[in-house]
Design an enzyme around this catalytic site. Structure first.
Site, mmCIF file in Angstrom:
data_model
loop_
_atom_site.group_PDB
_atom_site.id
_atom_site.type_symbol
_atom_site.label_atom_id
_atom_site.label_comp_id
_atom_site.label_asym_id
_atom_site.label_seq_id
_atom_site.Cartn_x
_atom_site.Cartn_y
_atom_site.Cartn_z
ATOM 1 N N PRO A 162 -27.995 -23.572 -36.813
ATOM 2 C CG PRO A 162 -28.639 -23.298 -39.055
ATOM 3 C CD PRO A 162 -28.943 -24.108 -37.826
ATOM 4 C CB THR B 183 -6.797 -37.810 -38.651
ATOM 5 O OG1 THR B 183 -6.791 -37.317 -37.316
ATOM 6 C CG2 THR B 183 -6.536 -36.676 -39.614
ATOM 7 C CG HIS C 166 -22.092 -30.786 -35.916
ATOM 8 N ND1 HIS C 166 -21.697 -32.054 -36.251
ATOM 9 C CD2 HIS C 166 -23.219 -30.545 -36.632
ATOM 10 C CE1 HIS C 166 -22.545 -32.572 -37.132
ATOM 11 N NE2 HIS C 166 -23.481 -31.665 -37.362
ATOM 12 C CG ASP C 167 -26.089 -26.898 -31.507
ATOM 13 O OD1 ASP C 167 -27.305 -26.958 -31.814
ATOM 14 O OD2 ASP C 167 -25.662 -27.110 -30.360
ATOM 15 C CG ASP D 128 -9.794 -28.144 -33.164
ATOM 16 O OD1 ASP D 128 -10.727 -28.017 -33.978
ATOM 17 O OD2 ASP D 128 -9.153 -29.202 -33.006
ATOM 18 C CE LYS E 251 -5.446 -28.978 -32.594
ATOM 19 N NZ LYS E 251 -6.533 -29.423 -31.683
ATOM 20 N NE ARG F 45 1.193 -38.935 -33.910
ATOM 21 C CZ ARG F 45 0.136 -38.161 -33.717
ATOM 22 N NH1 ARG F 45 0.113 -36.951 -34.284
ATOM 23 N NH2 ARG F 45 -0.872 -38.546 -32.990
ATOM 24 N NE ARG G 249 -1.142 -37.759 -29.235
ATOM 25 C CZ ARG G 249 -2.109 -38.651 -29.432
ATOM 26 N NH1 ARG G 249 -2.347 -39.587 -28.540
ATOM 27 N NH2 ARG G 249 -2.852 -38.602 -30.534
ATOM 28 C CE LYS H 156 -11.937 -31.750 -34.391
ATOM 29 N NZ LYS H 156 -10.928 -31.202 -33.432
#
Length: 232
Positions: A69, A121, A66-67, A62, A35, A183, A213, A64
């Site tokens: 169309p 998250t 968001h704008d 990744d 990723k 985790r 991590r 994300k």
């Protein structure tokens, strides 16, 4: 599905291309997907995709998105031309935005599977209510956004393992469920408020685990990746 295709390693917090190459070389026997988020794509550009391709692994970009169309649709076409396998966008952008992304992907000879991000998250019930002014419970909001993603034709969704119990009954057959905030037992949650163990997330219905991590900051990334692979 081969077991390592359930593990997506987040290539975050790595400062040099050489370190990226080394991490992929150490972990690819146990990791099928890598990723790449804002940090590394902005730092290294499309060159960051090369070592993933050379390892024969899949690319999870990744971003994300968001704008409006039209802008998101053009970004999906650009990602398709880079040979990306997975691409994220925010379901909160609305059905029109998501549908434009799906249509753009379908117009390409090869296109990424589009995954809708529901609630990050790092957001808990208090943040959702007091800061975002959303009156639904967190689980209700995740279900609502997942339904919008399915309506728009997305291939899957991204949500916390904590929300899987609520959302799973509402998902169509074959709809992918990508779970961040993973985790292993004994590893600190860090800045994420809703986390799960690898085995716990798979048992709850996740089809892909996003792990960062716990592997990238381990003394022995290969051993850490192997331990997670074995645990699921």
């Amino acid at each position: 599905m081969e077991k390592k295709q359930k593990i997506a390693l987040a290539l975050d917090n790595i400062s040099t291309p050489e370190a990226v190459d080394s991490l992929i070389a150490q972990t690819h026997p146990y990791v099928g997907i890598y990723k790449i988020g804002f940090e590394q794509f902005i730092r290294f550009g499309p060159a960051i995709l090369r070592p993933v391709k050379e390892a024969g692994a899949q690319i999870f970009l990744d971003m994300k998105l968001h704008d409006i169309p039209n802008t998101v649709a053009k970004a999906v076409i650009s990602a398709s031309q880079l040979g990306v396998d997975y691409l994220t966008l925010h379901t909160s952008g609305g059905v029109a935005m998501m549908h434009a992304a799906v249509e753009a992907a379908q117009s390409q000879p090869t296109a990424p599977r589009l995954l809708g991000v529901t609630v990050l998250t790092s957001i808990d019930e208090e943040t959702l209510s007091s800061e975002l002014n959303i009156r639904l419970s967190l689980s209700e909001q995740v279900v609502h956004l997942a339904r919008l993603g399915q309506k728009a034709g997305l291939a899957g969704m991204v949500c916390s393992a904590a929300d899987l119990g609520a959302v799973r009954p509402h998902l169509q057959e074959g709809f992918e469920v990508v779970t961040p905030g993973i985790r292993p037992a004994g590893v600190a949650a860090g800045d994420q408020k809703r986390v799960a163990t690898p085995a716990g997330a798979i048992a709850a219905g996740a089809t892909m685990l996003v792990i960062g991590r716990a592997i990238t900051q381990a003394n022995d990334p290969r051993a850490a990746a192997k331990a997670i692979y074995t645990s699921i």
